[in-house]
Scaffold this motif. Sequence first.
Motif, PDB file in Angstrom:
ATOM      1  N   GLN A 183       1.185  -1.264  -0.215  1.00 32.23           N
ATOM      2  CA  GLN A 183      -0.100  -0.298  -0.178  1.00 32.23           C
ATOM      3  C   GLN A 183       0.939   0.998  -0.039  1.00 32.23           C
ATOM      4  O   GLN A 183       1.005   1.797  -0.672  1.00 32.23           O
ATOM      5  N   VAL A 184       1.573   0.959   0.628  1.00 34.63           N
ATOM      6  CA  VAL A 184       3.012   2.191   0.578  1.00 34.63           C
ATOM      7  C   VAL A 184       3.837   2.697  -0.864  1.00 34.63           C
ATOM      8  O   VAL A 184       3.423   3.927  -1.405  1.00 34.63           O
ATOM      9  N   LYS A 185       3.580   1.701  -1.091  1.00 36.39           N
ATOM     10  CA  LYS A 185       4.506   1.731  -2.803  1.00 36.39           C
ATOM     11  C   LYS A 185       3.862   1.905  -4.120  1.00 36.39           C
ATOM     12  O   LYS A 185       3.644   2.802  -4.792  1.00 36.39           O
ATOM     13  N   LYS A 186       1.639   1.320  -3.552  1.00 33.77           N
ATOM     14  CA  LYS A 186       1.240   2.355  -4.566  1.00 33.77           C
ATOM     15  C   LYS A 186       0.415   3.901  -3.913  1.00 33.77           C
ATOM     16  O   LYS A 186       0.780   4.271  -5.003  1.00 33.77           O
ATOM     17  N   LEU A 187       0.472   4.097  -3.152  1.00 26.78           N
ATOM     18  CA  LEU A 187       0.952   5.440  -2.685  1.00 26.78           C
ATOM     19  C   LEU A 187       1.802   6.086  -3.240  1.00 26.78           C
ATOM     20  O   LEU A 187       1.747   7.281  -3.932  1.00 26.78           O
ATOM     21  N   GLN A 188       3.224   6.096  -2.883  1.00 23.67           N
ATOM     22  CA  GLN A 188       4.688   6.796  -4.060  1.00 23.67           C
ATOM     23  C   GLN A 188       4.274   6.334  -4.717  1.00 23.67           C
ATOM     24  O   GLN A 188       4.531   8.022  -5.883  1.00 23.67           O
ATOM     25  N   ASP A 189       3.517   5.361  -5.957  1.00 20.81           N
ATOM     26  CA  ASP A 189       3.487   6.074  -7.222  1.00 20.81           C
ATOM     27  C   ASP A 189       2.341   6.135  -7.631  1.00 20.81           C
ATOM     28  O   ASP A 189       2.611   7.083  -8.494  1.00 20.81           O
ATOM     29  N   PHE A 190       0.847   6.254  -6.204  1.00 15.81           N
ATOM     30  CA  PHE A 190       0.326   7.779  -7.273  1.00 15.81           C
ATOM     31  C   PHE A 190       0.737   8.969  -7.537  1.00 15.81           C
ATOM     32  O   PHE A 190       0.898   9.943  -8.531  1.00 15.81           O
ATOM     33  N   ILE A 191       1.707   9.553  -5.853  1.00 16.49           N
ATOM     34  CA  ILE A 191       2.104  10.469  -5.415  1.00 16.49           C
ATOM     35  C   ILE A 191       2.988  11.149  -7.757  1.00 16.49           C
ATOM     36  O   ILE A 191       2.843  11.588  -7.627  1.00 16.49           O
ATOM     37  N   SER A 192       3.748   9.795  -7.333  1.00 18.95           N
ATOM     38  CA  SER A 192       4.754   9.826  -8.697  1.00 18.95           C
ATOM     39  C   SER A 192       3.994  10.486 -10.004  1.00 18.95           C
ATOM     40  O   SER A 192       4.336  11.192 -10.794  1.00 18.95           O
ATOM     41  N   ALA A 193       3.008   9.680 -10.324  1.00 19.98           N
ATOM     42  CA  ALA A 193       2.116   9.440 -11.515  1.00 19.98           C
ATOM     43  C   ALA A 193       1.770  11.169 -11.055  1.00 19.98           C
ATOM     44  O   ALA A 193       1.089  11.524 -12.660  1.00 19.98           O
ATOM     45  N   HIS A 194       1.159  11.201 -10.004  1.00 17.01           N
ATOM     46  CA  HIS A 194       0.335  12.482 -10.124  1.00 17.01           C
ATOM     47  C   HIS A 194       0.601  14.185  -9.892  1.00 17.01           C
ATOM     48  O   HIS A 194      -0.381  15.070 -10.048  1.00 17.01           O
ATOM     49  N   TYR A 195       1.783  13.746  -8.973  1.00 14.39           N
ATOM     50  CA  TYR A 195       1.509  15.550  -8.300  1.00 14.39           C
ATOM     51  C   TYR A 195       3.160  15.371  -9.138  1.00 14.39           C
ATOM     52  O   TYR A 195       3.433  16.235  -9.980  1.00 14.39           O
ATOM     53  N   TYR A 196       4.462  14.511  -8.924  1.00 16.98           N
ATOM     54  CA  TYR A 196       5.812  14.754  -8.700  1.00 16.98           C
ATOM     55  C   TYR A 196       6.613  13.093  -8.359  1.00 16.98           C
ATOM     56  O   TYR A 196       5.548  12.525  -7.598  1.00 16.98           O
ATOM     57  N   THR A 197       7.971  13.297  -8.759  1.00 19.09           N
ATOM     58  CA  THR A 197       8.654  11.936  -8.933  1.00 19.09           C
ATOM     59  C   THR A 197       8.997  11.627  -7.198  1.00 19.09           C
ATOM     60  O   THR A 197       9.703  12.439  -6.746  1.00 19.09           O
ATOM     61  N   CYS A 198       8.318  10.667  -6.749  1.00 17.45           N
ATOM     62  CA  CYS A 198       8.563  10.489  -4.824  1.00 17.45           C
ATOM     63  C   CYS A 198       9.570   9.709  -4.899  1.00 17.45           C
ATOM     64  O   CYS A 198       8.534   9.092  -4.992  1.00 17.45           O
ATOM     65  N   SER A 199      10.778   9.918  -4.791  1.00 11.15           N
ATOM     66  CA  SER A 199      11.571   9.506  -4.267  1.00 11.15           C
ATOM     67  C   SER A 199      11.526   9.057  -2.526  1.00 11.15           C
ATOM     68  O   SER A 199      10.633   9.205  -1.449  1.00 11.15           O
ATOM     69  N   LYS A 200      11.932   8.493  -2.365  1.00 15.48           N
ATOM     70  CA  LYS A 200      12.096   7.596  -0.643  1.00 15.48           C
ATOM     71  C   LYS A 200      11.931   8.262   0.323  1.00 15.48           C
ATOM     72  O   LYS A 200      11.441   8.750   0.931  1.00 15.48           O
ATOM     73  N   MET A 201      13.394   9.423   0.113  1.00 13.37           N
ATOM     74  CA  MET A 201      13.374  10.792   0.849  1.00 13.37           C
ATOM     75  C   MET A 201      12.228  11.510   1.110  1.00 13.37           C
ATOM     76  O   MET A 201      12.276  12.062   1.764  1.00 13.37           O
ATOM     77  N   ILE A 202      11.797  12.108   0.174  1.00 16.79           N
ATOM     78  CA  ILE A 202      10.403  12.847   0.158  1.00 16.79           C
ATOM     79  C   ILE A 202       9.727  11.914   0.959  1.00 16.79           C
ATOM     80  O   ILE A 202       8.577  12.808   1.367  1.00 16.79           O
TER      81      ILE A 202
END
Length: 242
Positions: A183-202
């Motif tokens: 689910q965390v990965k799904k969250l990260q992928d959604f942010i990257s796809a719709h907002y900005y590249t979501c690195s682990k640091m971000i």
Amino acid sequence: MMTVNEVSQLTGVSIRALHYYDQIGLLPAAGHTDSGYRLYDDAALERLQQILLFRELEFSLKDIQRILENSAFDRKMALEQQITLLTLKKQHLEALIALAEKLQKAGGSIMDFTAFDTQKIKDYAAQAKQQWGATPEYKEYEEKTAHKTVKETADMGSQLMAILAVFGTMQTKDPAAPEVQAQVKKLQDFISAHYYTCSKMILNQLGQMYAAGGAFTENINAAGGPGTAEFAQKAIAIYCKE
């Protein structure tokens, strides 16, 4: 908790405007009554103060939303900028009043137009906006949302909140469990796809912000149940350490 009518009476902001702020995700209600009426808590009122201060400085709603949702948003720094801008506006008004009084006393025209110069205010406001948008992530977000409608942006926010709300149903599990981490990965992928590249640091920074209290925590817990934001933060922290 206050009703939308009580908030309107307290702040002078119309009920229609409060509804609109909620719809676009700028000022989400902290909860709802059994009848479906919006409710606002202290965190929401604090966010409303920030919105109104920026509005006084003629920032657009789009700019305000981007600033408040920036992971690097610092309330103390924002207040310092707002105080500086308001002081510049005060000086501008005082200069206009002084010019008007001179004209009144002189009984004629005075060829002095310096009091009308607002360039200093514009320059500082532009600098403040640029500061919040200086990160590559912000610029990427700007590019991805430039042509989206208000409804599309609001729907995007609702989808993000729905992903976060799922963490509330997982609280009986270990935050390191595979399904929770998925689910965390799904969250990260959604942010990257719709907002900005979501690195682990971000992502880790976002997780800390989600559980830090205030409007973000309240809204996530309202969507997923008590403890959702805090559980999500723990799961995100584990994911980001891998």
